[in-house]
Design a protein around this motif. Structure first.
Motif, mmCIF file in Angstrom:
data_model
loop_
_atom_site.group_PDB
_atom_site.id
_atom_site.type_symbol
_atom_site.label_atom_id
_atom_site.label_comp_id
_atom_site.label_asym_id
_atom_site.label_seq_id
_atom_site.Cartn_x
_atom_site.Cartn_y
_atom_site.Cartn_z
ATOM 1 N N VAL A 51 0.571 -0.763 4.167
ATOM 2 C CA VAL A 51 0.478 -2.112 4.715
ATOM 3 C C VAL A 51 1.813 -2.526 5.323
ATOM 4 N N MET A 52 1.743 -3.174 6.494
ATOM 5 C CA MET A 52 2.937 -3.723 7.116
ATOM 6 C C MET A 52 2.782 -5.245 7.159
ATOM 7 N N VAL A 53 3.804 -5.936 6.656
ATOM 8 C CA VAL A 53 3.848 -7.396 6.712
ATOM 9 C C VAL A 53 5.210 -7.795 7.269
ATOM 10 N N ARG A 54 5.343 -9.051 7.662
ATOM 11 C CA ARG A 54 6.647 -9.557 8.100
ATOM 12 C C ARG A 54 7.621 -9.420 6.928
ATOM 13 N N TYR A 55 8.846 -9.019 7.225
ATOM 14 C CA TYR A 55 9.824 -8.752 6.159
ATOM 15 C C TYR A 55 10.031 -9.960 5.258
ATOM 16 N N ARG A 56 10.066 -9.669 3.968
ATOM 17 C CA ARG A 56 10.391 -10.665 2.958
ATOM 18 C C ARG A 56 11.066 -9.934 1.802
ATOM 19 N N ALA A 57 12.101 -10.535 1.237
ATOM 20 C CA ALA A 57 12.919 -9.874 0.224
ATOM 21 C C ALA A 57 12.386 -10.042 -1.195
ATOM 22 N N ASP A 58 11.369 -10.875 -1.393
ATOM 23 C CA ASP A 58 10.931 -11.183 -2.745
ATOM 24 C C ASP A 58 9.829 -10.289 -3.301
ATOM 25 N N VAL A 59 9.268 -9.360 -2.521
ATOM 26 C CA VAL A 59 8.174 -8.507 -2.996
ATOM 27 C C VAL A 59 8.706 -7.531 -4.037
ATOM 28 N N LYS A 60 7.999 -7.424 -5.162
ATOM 29 C CA LYS A 60 8.420 -6.573 -6.279
ATOM 30 C C LYS A 60 7.390 -5.459 -6.540
ATOM 31 N N PRO A 61 7.842 -4.318 -7.024
ATOM 32 C CA PRO A 61 6.914 -3.216 -7.341
ATOM 33 C C PRO A 61 5.890 -3.569 -8.427
ATOM 34 N N SER A 62 6.171 -4.578 -9.242
ATOM 35 C CA SER A 62 5.244 -4.974 -10.301
ATOM 36 C C SER A 62 4.080 -5.817 -9.771
ATOM 37 N N TRP A 63 4.155 -6.240 -8.515
ATOM 38 C CA TRP A 63 3.092 -7.028 -7.903
ATOM 39 C C TRP A 63 1.929 -6.135 -7.500
ATOM 40 N N ARG A 64 0.850 -6.786 -7.075
ATOM 41 C CA ARG A 64 -0.275 -6.062 -6.488
ATOM 42 C C ARG A 64 -0.716 -6.788 -5.219
ATOM 43 N N ILE A 65 -1.524 -6.081 -4.429
ATOM 44 C CA ILE A 65 -2.011 -6.595 -3.150
ATOM 45 C C ILE A 65 -3.514 -6.755 -3.239
ATOM 46 N N GLY A 66 -4.030 -7.868 -2.737
ATOM 47 C CA GLY A 66 -5.467 -8.066 -2.597
ATOM 48 C C GLY A 66 -5.834 -7.954 -1.127
ATOM 49 N N TRP A 67 -6.782 -7.093 -0.812
ATOM 50 C CA TRP A 67 -7.209 -6.899 0.584
ATOM 51 C C TRP A 67 -8.671 -6.501 0.610
ATOM 52 N N GLN A 68 -9.484 -7.239 1.349
ATOM 53 C CA GLN A 68 -10.912 -6.991 1.533
ATOM 54 C C GLN A 68 -11.650 -6.791 0.208
ATOM 55 N N GLY A 69 -11.373 -7.668 -0.756
ATOM 56 C CA GLY A 69 -12.095 -7.638 -2.024
ATOM 57 C C GLY A 69 -11.658 -6.564 -2.994
ATOM 58 N N GLN A 70 -10.547 -5.903 -2.725
ATOM 59 C CA GLN A 70 -10.045 -4.830 -3.588
ATOM 60 C C GLN A 70 -8.586 -5.119 -3.940
ATOM 61 N N TYR A 71 -8.164 -4.734 -5.133
ATOM 62 C CA TYR A 71 -6.769 -4.879 -5.536
ATOM 63 C C TYR A 71 -6.084 -3.526 -5.467
ATOM 64 N N TYR A 72 -4.835 -3.534 -5.000
ATOM 65 C CA TYR A 72 -4.043 -2.326 -4.860
ATOM 66 C C TYR A 72 -2.709 -2.525 -5.563
ATOM 67 N N ASN A 73 -2.353 -1.594 -6.444
ATOM 68 C CA ASN A 73 -1.077 -1.640 -7.147
ATOM 69 C C ASN A 73 0.021 -1.091 -6.243
ATOM 70 N N ILE A 74 1.106 -1.825 -6.114
ATOM 71 C CA ILE A 74 2.205 -1.411 -5.238
ATOM 72 C C ILE A 74 2.912 -0.208 -5.849
ATOM 73 N N LYS A 75 3.045 0.850 -5.034
ATOM 74 C CA LYS A 75 3.711 2.079 -5.463
ATOM 75 C C LYS A 75 5.066 2.259 -4.804
ATOM 76 N N ASN A 76 5.231 1.774 -3.570
ATOM 77 C CA ASN A 76 6.485 1.946 -2.855
ATOM 78 C C ASN A 76 6.691 0.788 -1.877
ATOM 79 N N ILE A 77 7.935 0.312 -1.804
ATOM 80 C CA ILE A 77 8.315 -0.735 -0.855
ATOM 81 C C ILE A 77 9.388 -0.143 0.049
ATOM 82 N N ASP A 78 9.081 -0.049 1.336
ATOM 83 C CA ASP A 78 9.991 0.555 2.314
ATOM 84 C C ASP A 78 10.634 -0.546 3.147
#
Length: 98
Positions: A52-79
Motif C-alpha cells: 500500500v502507498m499512502v501520503r507520507y506520515r511519520a506516525d505509522v507503527k508496525p503494531s498497527w493494522r490496515i483495514g481495506w475492502q472489508g479485510q484487516y491486514y497486519n503491517i509487516k514492513n514500513i518503507d
C-alpha cells in the motif's frame, strides 16, 4: 480508502482485553496483491499480502493494522525510502475479517 488502526488494552473487570481503535482513514493505493498457498496436512491455507502507498506520515507503527475492502491486514514492513517524494509504502499480510 485505507483505515489505520491501533490496538488498545482495555481493563475489563480486572482482565485485560485488546480493542482496535481507528487512528485515521486516508486515501491510498494498493499496488499489488498476491496469495501464498501452503499445504499443511491436506489443508490449504491462503495468506494474502498487499503493498500500500499512502501520503507520507511519520506516525505509522508496525503494531498497527490496515483495514481495506472489508479485510484487516497486519503491517509487516514500513518503507520510508520515498518520504522526500511524499510517499509511504507499507507491506501487510491478511489478518481477521472485518
Amino acid at each position: 480508502r485505507i483505515e489505520f488502526q491501533s490496538v488498545q488494552e482495555v481493563n475489563n473487570s480486572g482482565s485485560s482485553v485488546k480493542s482496535w481503535q481507528t487512528v485515521d482513514t486516508v486515501w491510498g493505493y494498493v499496488k499489488s496483491q498476491r496469495g501464498n498457498e501452503a499445504f499443511e496436512a491436506a489443508r490449504q491455507n491462503t495468506q494474502a499480502t498487499i503493498r500500500v502507498m499512502v501520503r507520507y506520515r511519520a506516525d505509522v507503527k508496525p503494531s498497527w493494522r490496515i483495514g481495506w475492502q472489508g479485510q484487516y491486514y497486519n503491517i509487516k514492513n514500513i518503507d520510508e525510502s520515498n518520504r522526500r517524494a511524499g510517499e509511504l509504502w507499507i507491506t501487510a499480510e491478511a489478518g481477521e475479517i472485518k
